[in-house]
Design an enzyme around this catalytic site. Structure first.
Site, PDB file in Angstrom:
ATOM      1  N   ASN A   1       0.849  -1.188   0.000  1.00 31.71           N
ATOM      2  CA  ASN A   1       0.000   0.000   0.000  1.00 31.71           C
ATOM      3  C   ASN A   1       0.882   1.234   0.000  1.00 31.71           C
ATOM      4  OD1 ASN A   1       0.506   0.873   2.868  1.00 31.71           O
ATOM      5  ND2 ASN A   1      -0.291  -1.185   3.228  1.00 31.71           N
TER       6      ASN A   1
ATOM      7  N   ASP B   1      -4.164  -6.329   5.520  1.00 32.54           N
ATOM      8  CA  ASP B   1      -5.142  -7.176   6.208  1.00 32.54           C
ATOM      9  C   ASP B   1      -5.078  -8.611   5.691  1.00 32.54           C
ATOM     10  OD1 ASP B   1      -6.100  -5.150   7.821  1.00 32.54           O
ATOM     11  OD2 ASP B   1      -7.456  -4.406   6.270  1.00 32.54           O
TER      12      ASP B   1
ATOM     13  N   LYS C   1      -9.855  -3.234  20.047  1.00 34.39           N
ATOM     14  CA  LYS C   1      -8.473  -3.702  20.250  1.00 34.39           C
ATOM     15  C   LYS C   1      -8.003  -3.464  21.682  1.00 34.39           C
ATOM     16  CE  LYS C   1      -7.234  -3.043  15.396  1.00 34.39           C
ATOM     17  NZ  LYS C   1      -6.180  -3.171  14.396  1.00 34.39           N
TER      18      LYS C   1
HETATM   19  O1  C5P Z   1      -7.967  -2.302  12.027  1.00 38.08           O
HETATM   20  P1  C5P Z   1      -6.990  -1.386  11.413  1.00 38.08           P
HETATM   21  O2  C5P Z   1      -6.086  -2.043  10.419  1.00 38.08           O
HETATM   22  O3  C5P Z   1      -7.555  -0.113  10.854  1.00 38.08           O
HETATM   23  O4  C5P Z   1      -6.108  -0.927  12.670  1.00 38.08           O
HETATM   24  C1  C5P Z   1      -5.057  -0.056  12.519  1.00 38.08           C
HETATM   25  C2  C5P Z   1      -4.124  -0.227  13.664  1.00 38.08           C
HETATM   26  O5  C5P Z   1      -3.826  -1.593  13.930  1.00 38.08           O
HETATM   27  C3  C5P Z   1      -2.796   0.410  13.382  1.00 38.08           C
HETATM   28  O6  C5P Z   1      -2.252   0.828  14.612  1.00 38.08           O
HETATM   29  C4  C5P Z   1      -2.011  -0.759  12.776  1.00 38.08           C
HETATM   30  O7  C5P Z   1      -0.622  -0.574  12.903  1.00 38.08           O
HETATM   31  C5  C5P Z   1      -2.501  -1.941  13.576  1.00 38.08           C
HETATM   32  N1  C5P Z   1      -2.569  -3.197  12.836  1.00 38.08           N
HETATM   33  C6  C5P Z   1      -1.720  -4.238  13.156  1.00 38.08           C
HETATM   34  N2  C5P Z   1      -1.800  -5.429  12.490  1.00 38.08           N
HETATM   35  C7  C5P Z   1      -2.711  -5.619  11.522  1.00 38.08           C
HETATM   36  C8  C5P Z   1      -3.586  -4.572  11.178  1.00 38.08           C
HETATM   37  C9  C5P Z   1      -3.480  -3.384  11.841  1.00 38.08           C
HETATM   38  O8  C5P Z   1      -0.864  -4.068  14.054  1.00 38.08           O
HETATM   39  N3  C5P Z   1      -2.764  -6.783  10.892  1.00 38.08           N
END
Ligand code: C5P
Length: 400
Positions: free
Chosen positions: A210, A279, A341
């Site tokens: 990304n 993701d 979270k």
């Molecule tokens: O759920 P989302 O991806 O929007 O969450 C963002 C937060 O979670 C950020 O702090 C990101 O660094 C962390 N994150 C993570 N591992 C993932 C997805 C997001 O640590 N697989």
């Protein structure tokens, strides 16, 4: 950023070949907002002339203890009044020895003796001079006297030899000066951060990634280091340089990032997840380059672990900070993400406000509600976020 705005720095230059780097240092300090007053020793003046320093600093250059230009004839006292520090770069072995013994036989040593401001020295000398027991002893005594030694580093020397004694480069000295002047809000704390995108391989040459630039995460790592923390930065693929004093671990995929984070998290007081972690990843990366087939292609994806949620779910988790980049409904999405979270603090921003750019606009979400920070360069925001984290850690300790 105007880090040194309103700061007065007395820059001493003594007689080493590294004096040529002091000219660049003068320029960098001035560009960062400092008012630089150069004091050139007799030896320093043999390497670079006062004219150079006057032109670069925009101030009169001082050399002579008996200079009568100061109205009260007290240059040796007045120059450091109102100053934030005396920085001597380069500091020769001879100069260090004279400071250790409290000599005051020229303007610069007299200023050092008569000072009430911090003294920072950037030693520069041949490796044998640096390793000589006298210099070792002097360096130890200076440290014991509260003098800050910046460097030296090891490397190629003007004499052609290789070893310790090289003065730090001007940009490294500038960074050390900036760091020295920041409040040590995270002293003694260990911080682990993630930053940048991840790269999820499809085959040996392709992958899913990304457009995260890593700038916000790198700015935060730098701000944490300035605040006195011991910082580990687990970074996805970006083109940025590791901030000075930060230990960086470079990774590609989310799984590698998770492994690196969990290797480091044991001793961490704070974990800040800034990375834009993918993701999903391809269910299986092809061993060889996938050939074009002409028809439609379907790629099976499997979810990546959520690194931040996993860290926050540990039995005794560090203070966890998340980032949420949303394209709409920021307040709702960010706050529900924070709760899902189980994070004490989440930094939310709209992707259109920050992604890839130099500036950003963020809102902090915690148990007390939401705190919008004004639009600002990412480094300025990083400093404000660190101040917020430090305040929360402090009140945690008081209430706990
Ligand atoms: O759920 P989302 O991806 O929007 O969450 C963002 C937060 O979670 C950020 O702090 C990101 O660094 C962390 N994150 C993570 N591992 C993932 C997805 C997001 O640590 N697989």
């Amino acid at each position: 950023m105007n880090f040194l705005g309103g700061r007065k720095i007395v820059l001493g230059v003594t007689g080493g070949v590294a004096a040529y780097k002091a000219a660049e240092l003068t320029r960098l300090l001035g560009k960062t907002g400092a008012d630089v007053h150069v004091v050139l020793s007799e030896g320093g003046a043999r390497f670079v002339s006062a004219v150079t320093f006057q032109a670069l600093s925009g101030n009169i250059v001082w050399s002579d203890l008996w200079d009568a230009r100061m109205p009260n004839n007290m240059a040796h006292i007045d120059l450091t009044r109102g100053a934030d520090m005396i920085l001597v770069a380069p500091a020769t072995a001879d100069f260090m020895a004279r400071v250790v013994h409290g000599l005051a036989d020229d303007l610069l040593t007299t200023l050092c003796l008569a000072r009430e401001v911090p003294l920072l020295l950037a030693p520069a000398m041949n490796r044998q001079m640096w390793e000589n027991p006298s210099t070792r002893r002097n360096a130890g005594q200076l440290a014991a006297d509260g003098v800050v030694l910046l460097g030296p580093e090891a490397g190629e020397q003007a004499c052609g030899e290789v070893g310790p004694g090289r003065m730090l480069e001007p940009d490294a000295l500038l960074e050390d000066v900036i760091a020295f002047l920041q409040p040590k809000r995270l002293a003694g704390r260990r911080v682990v951060l993630t930053a940048g995108p991840t790269f999820e391989a499809i085959d040996p040459v392709r992958g899913i990634t990304n457009s995260s630039s890593g700038k916000m995460g790198y700015a935060l790592a730098r701000a944490c280091a300035h605040a006195g923390a011991d910082v580990v930065l687990v970074s996805g693929p970006v083109t940025l340089q590791a901030p000075r004093g930060v230990r960086r671990i470079q990774v590609q995929s989310a799984l590698e990032m998770r492994t690196a984070v969990f290797d480091e998290i044991g001793a961490a007081d704070v974990f800040i997840g800034v990375a834009a972690v993918a993701d999903y990843r391809p269910a299986a990366a092809a061993e060889h380059k996938i050939k074009k087939s002409g028809g439609e292609m379907h790629l099976a994806l499997t979810p990546n672990p959520d690194i931040l949620a996993d860290v926050a779910a540990l039995d005794d988790p560090p203070f966890c900070v998340g980032f949420a980049a949303e394209s709409r409904n920021l307040d709702d999405y960010a706050e529900s993400k924070r709760r899902a979270k189980k994070l004490p603090l989440l930094v939310g921003n709209l992707v259109q406000d920050g992604l890839g750019g130099e500036d950003n606009q963020v809102i902090l979400f915690d148990d007390k509600g939401s705190h919008p920070l004004g639009r600002a360069p990412k480094m300025e925001l990083a400093i404000q976020i660190v101040a917020h984290i430090a305040a929360m850690l402090k009140s945690d300790r008081i209430s706990g």
